[in-house]
Design a protein around this motif. Structure first.
Motif, PDB file in Angstrom:
ATOM      1  N   PRO A   1       6.338   6.139  22.669  1.00 19.73           N
ATOM      2  CA  PRO A   1       5.052   5.441  22.679  1.00 19.73           C
ATOM      3  C   PRO A   1       4.221   5.715  23.923  1.00 19.73           C
ATOM      4  CG  PRO A   1       6.763   3.989  21.876  1.00 19.73           C
ATOM      5  CD  PRO A   1       7.460   5.229  22.352  1.00 19.73           C
ATOM      6  N   ASN A   2       4.883   5.980  25.032  1.00 15.75           N
ATOM      7  CA  ASN A   2       4.172   6.231  26.289  1.00 15.75           C
ATOM      8  C   ASN A   2       3.471   7.584  26.333  1.00 15.75           C
ATOM      9  OD1 ASN A   2       4.958   3.753  27.347  1.00 15.75           O
ATOM     10  ND2 ASN A   2       6.842   4.586  28.239  1.00 15.75           N
ATOM     11  N   ASP A   3       3.708   8.426  25.348  1.00 17.50           N
ATOM     12  CA  ASP A   3       3.053   9.733  25.292  1.00 17.50           C
ATOM     13  C   ASP A   3       1.701   9.676  24.583  1.00 17.50           C
ATOM     14  OD1 ASP A   3       5.125  11.256  26.553  1.00 17.50           O
ATOM     15  OD2 ASP A   3       6.292  11.060  24.704  1.00 17.50           O
ATOM     16  N   LEU A   4       1.313   8.476  24.127  1.00 21.00           N
ATOM     17  CA  LEU A   4       0.092   8.320  23.336  1.00 21.00           C
ATOM     18  C   LEU A   4      -0.829   7.265  23.919  1.00 21.00           C
ATOM     19  CD1 LEU A   4       1.849   8.257  19.864  1.00 21.00           C
ATOM     20  CD2 LEU A   4       0.506  10.168  20.774  1.00 21.00           C
ATOM     21  N   VAL A   5      -2.136   7.455  23.674  1.00 26.25           N
ATOM     22  CA  VAL A   5      -3.161   6.471  24.029  1.00 26.25           C
ATOM     23  C   VAL A   5      -3.747   5.929  22.730  1.00 26.25           C
ATOM     24  CG1 VAL A   5      -5.396   6.124  25.143  1.00 26.25           C
ATOM     25  CG2 VAL A   5      -3.713   7.656  26.181  1.00 26.25           C
ATOM     26  N   ARG A   6      -3.966   4.625  22.669  1.00 24.72           N
ATOM     27  CA  ARG A   6      -4.497   3.977  21.472  1.00 24.72           C
ATOM     28  C   ARG A   6      -5.693   3.114  21.854  1.00 24.72           C
ATOM     29  NH1 ARG A   6       0.310   3.772  22.755  1.00 24.72           N
ATOM     30  NH2 ARG A   6       2.088   4.477  21.533  1.00 24.72           N
ATOM     31  N   PRO A   7      -6.831   3.176  21.159  1.00 22.89           N
ATOM     32  CA  PRO A   7      -7.143   4.099  20.055  1.00 22.89           C
ATOM     33  C   PRO A   7      -7.509   5.471  20.606  1.00 22.89           C
ATOM     34  CG  PRO A   7      -9.049   2.746  20.513  1.00 22.89           C
ATOM     35  CD  PRO A   7      -7.946   2.251  21.422  1.00 22.89           C
ATOM     36  N   GLY A   8      -7.639   6.429  19.676  1.00 20.81           N
ATOM     37  CA  GLY A   8      -7.969   7.790  20.080  1.00 20.81           C
ATOM     38  C   GLY A   8      -8.850   8.461  19.051  1.00 20.81           C
ATOM     39  N   HIS A   9      -8.657   9.771  18.877  1.00 18.71           N
ATOM     40  CA  HIS A   9      -9.536  10.547  18.004  1.00 18.71           C
ATOM     41  C   HIS A   9      -8.808  11.185  16.820  1.00 18.71           C
ATOM     42  CE1 HIS A   9     -11.695  10.324  21.855  1.00 18.71           C
ATOM     43  NE2 HIS A   9     -12.782  10.364  21.112  1.00 18.71           N
TER      44      HIS A   9
ATOM     45  N   ALA B   1       0.832  -1.195   0.000  1.00 20.76           N
ATOM     46  CA  ALA B   1       0.000   0.000   0.000  1.00 20.76           C
ATOM     47  C   ALA B   1       0.873   1.254   0.000  1.00 20.76           C
ATOM     48  CB  ALA B   1      -0.919   0.002   1.206  1.00 20.76           C
ATOM     49  N   VAL B   2       0.485   2.234  -0.822  1.00 18.19           N
ATOM     50  CA  VAL B   2       1.225   3.497  -0.868  1.00 18.19           C
ATOM     51  C   VAL B   2       1.098   4.231   0.459  1.00 18.19           C
ATOM     52  CG1 VAL B   2       1.327   5.772  -1.971  1.00 18.19           C
ATOM     53  CG2 VAL B   2       0.975   3.710  -3.352  1.00 18.19           C
ATOM     54  N   GLU B   3      -0.106   4.189   1.023  1.00 14.89           N
ATOM     55  CA  GLU B   3      -0.371   4.828   2.316  1.00 14.89           C
ATOM     56  C   GLU B   3      -1.058   3.819   3.219  1.00 14.89           C
ATOM     57  OE1 GLU B   3      -2.742   8.716   4.167  1.00 14.89           O
ATOM     58  OE2 GLU B   3      -2.875   8.245   2.044  1.00 14.89           O
ATOM     59  N   ARG B   4      -0.516   3.590   4.383  1.00 21.25           N
ATOM     60  CA  ARG B   4      -1.091   2.631   5.311  1.00 21.25           C
ATOM     61  C   ARG B   4      -1.815   3.373   6.429  1.00 21.25           C
ATOM     62  NH1 ARG B   4       4.303  -0.978   6.314  1.00 21.25           N
ATOM     63  NH2 ARG B   4       4.881  -1.244   4.120  1.00 21.25           N
ATOM     64  N   MET B   5      -3.092   3.050   6.609  1.00 20.85           N
ATOM     65  CA  MET B   5      -3.836   3.632   7.716  1.00 20.85           C
ATOM     66  C   MET B   5      -3.460   2.899   8.997  1.00 20.85           C
ATOM     67  SD  MET B   5      -5.317   6.101   6.362  1.00 20.85           S
ATOM     68  CE  MET B   5      -6.160   6.618   7.861  1.00 20.85           C
ATOM     69  N   CYS B   6      -3.264   3.666  10.037  1.00 12.04           N
ATOM     70  CA  CYS B   6      -2.831   3.119  11.323  1.00 12.04           C
ATOM     71  C   CYS B   6      -3.900   3.347  12.385  1.00 12.04           C
ATOM     72  CB  CYS B   6      -1.518   3.776  11.764  1.00 12.04           C
ATOM     73  SG  CYS B   6      -0.152   3.564  10.604  1.00 12.04           S
ATOM     74  N   VAL B   7      -3.696   2.772  13.533  1.00 18.41           N
ATOM     75  CA  VAL B   7      -4.598   2.943  14.671  1.00 18.41           C
ATOM     76  C   VAL B   7      -4.623   4.419  15.076  1.00 18.41           C
ATOM     77  CG1 VAL B   7      -4.933   2.373  17.113  1.00 18.41           C
ATOM     78  CG2 VAL B   7      -4.270   0.588  15.485  1.00 18.41           C
ATOM     79  N   SER B   8      -5.788   4.928  15.408  1.00 21.19           N
ATOM     80  CA  SER B   8      -5.928   6.318  15.848  1.00 21.19           C
ATOM     81  C   SER B   8      -5.339   6.488  17.249  1.00 21.19           C
ATOM     82  CB  SER B   8      -7.395   6.733  15.840  1.00 21.19           C
ATOM     83  OG  SER B   8      -8.146   5.883  16.697  1.00 21.19           O
ATOM     84  N   VAL B   9      -4.986   7.728  17.575  1.00 23.83           N
ATOM     85  CA  VAL B   9      -4.320   7.990  18.862  1.00 23.83           C
ATOM     86  C   VAL B   9      -4.846   9.274  19.497  1.00 23.83           C
ATOM     87  CG1 VAL B   9      -2.192   6.801  18.165  1.00 23.83           C
ATOM     88  CG2 VAL B   9      -2.421   9.272  17.776  1.00 23.83           C
ATOM     89  N   ASP B  10      -4.595   9.393  20.785  1.00 27.08           N
ATOM     90  CA  ASP B  10      -4.747  10.633  21.544  1.00 27.08           C
ATOM     91  C   ASP B  10      -3.451  10.882  22.304  1.00 27.08           C
ATOM     92  OD1 ASP B  10      -7.381  11.279  20.895  1.00 27.08           O
ATOM     93  OD2 ASP B  10      -8.225  10.213  22.612  1.00 27.08           O
ATOM     94  N   ALA B  11      -3.189  12.143  22.601  1.00 26.46           N
ATOM     95  CA  ALA B  11      -2.096  12.448  23.521  1.00 26.46           C
ATOM     96  C   ALA B  11      -2.478  11.949  24.906  1.00 26.46           C
ATOM     97  CB  ALA B  11      -1.837  13.947  23.553  1.00 26.46           C
TER      98      ALA B  11
END
Length: 202
Positions: free
Chosen positions: A118-126, A81-91
């Motif tokens: 990685p610890n600065d983010l929550v998954r999934p998010g908005h 894939a040219v662009e891969r969609m990833c899991v959404s995140v929040d700070a």
């Protein structure tokens, strides 16, 4: 330098100053266009502008390697894939529900910060995240956005949202609409074709 080269320089300057620009997919008969900004400059007002005039779905485009570093897994099983969609995140810190313009702007800045872990983010998010190859030939709006932000000296994270059409508000802006939108709001408009052509020779 011709008009396309001048537009590219103007786009760099705008991004470096924290302003959004418009990137459309083709010079002739564009089928889609997006509001693009450097994620490091994602203020509340900038995020609110993108949400109001775009699809409402904000995403940050990052290099593949950075999504791996931040442990943001891909949702796309195709490695071609040219662009891969990833899991959404929040700070993780200094946000509320995560959905407001202020919160999504904050999350975008965290994603843009080279010191974030990685610890600065929550998954999934908005806030959506997508991954591109920063060394690939530019062929999509997302790749162009990432290249422009990088070349403007604003890091490797681009904030992107597609513009909704005016004649057909259920679809994306196309035809003359992207440049009309840019003119109305005093924004630089550049095409993927121009980014491909001029960044390939620089």
């Amino acid at each position: 330098m011709d008009a396309g080269g001048l537009a590219l320089r103007a786009a760099y300057d705008a991004l470096a100053q924290g302003k959004p620009i418009i990137v459309q997919d083709h010079d002739m008969q564009p089928q889609s266009a997006a509001i693009v900004a450097a994620a490091k400059h994602a203020t509340t007002s900038l995020a609110a502008f993108a949400i109001r005039h775009g699809s409402g779905l904000l995403r940050v485009v990052l290099p593949y390697e950075r999504t791996v570093d931040l442990m943001i897994p891909s949702m796309d099983s195709s490695f071609d894939a040219v662009e891969r969609m990833c899991v959404s995140v929040d700070a993780l810190q200094n946000i509320t529900t995560g959905i407001s313009a202020a919160d999504r702007g904050r999350t975008a800045r965290v994603l843009a910060d080279p010191l974030s872990t990685p610890n600065d983010l929550v998954r999934p998010g908005h806030l959506m995240v997508s991954a591109v190859d920063p060394c690939a030939q530019v062929s999509t709006v997302s790749e162009a956005a990432a290249r422009l932000v990088h070349e403007a000296g604003c890091g490797s994270a681009a904030l992107v949202t597609e513009i909704v059409g005016t004649e057909n508000p259920l679809g994306l802006a196309c035809g003359d609409e992207p440049r009309q939108f840019a003119s109305t709001h005093g924004l630089i408009c550049i095409s993927v074709d121009e980014v491909q052509r001029f960044t390939a020779v620089e």
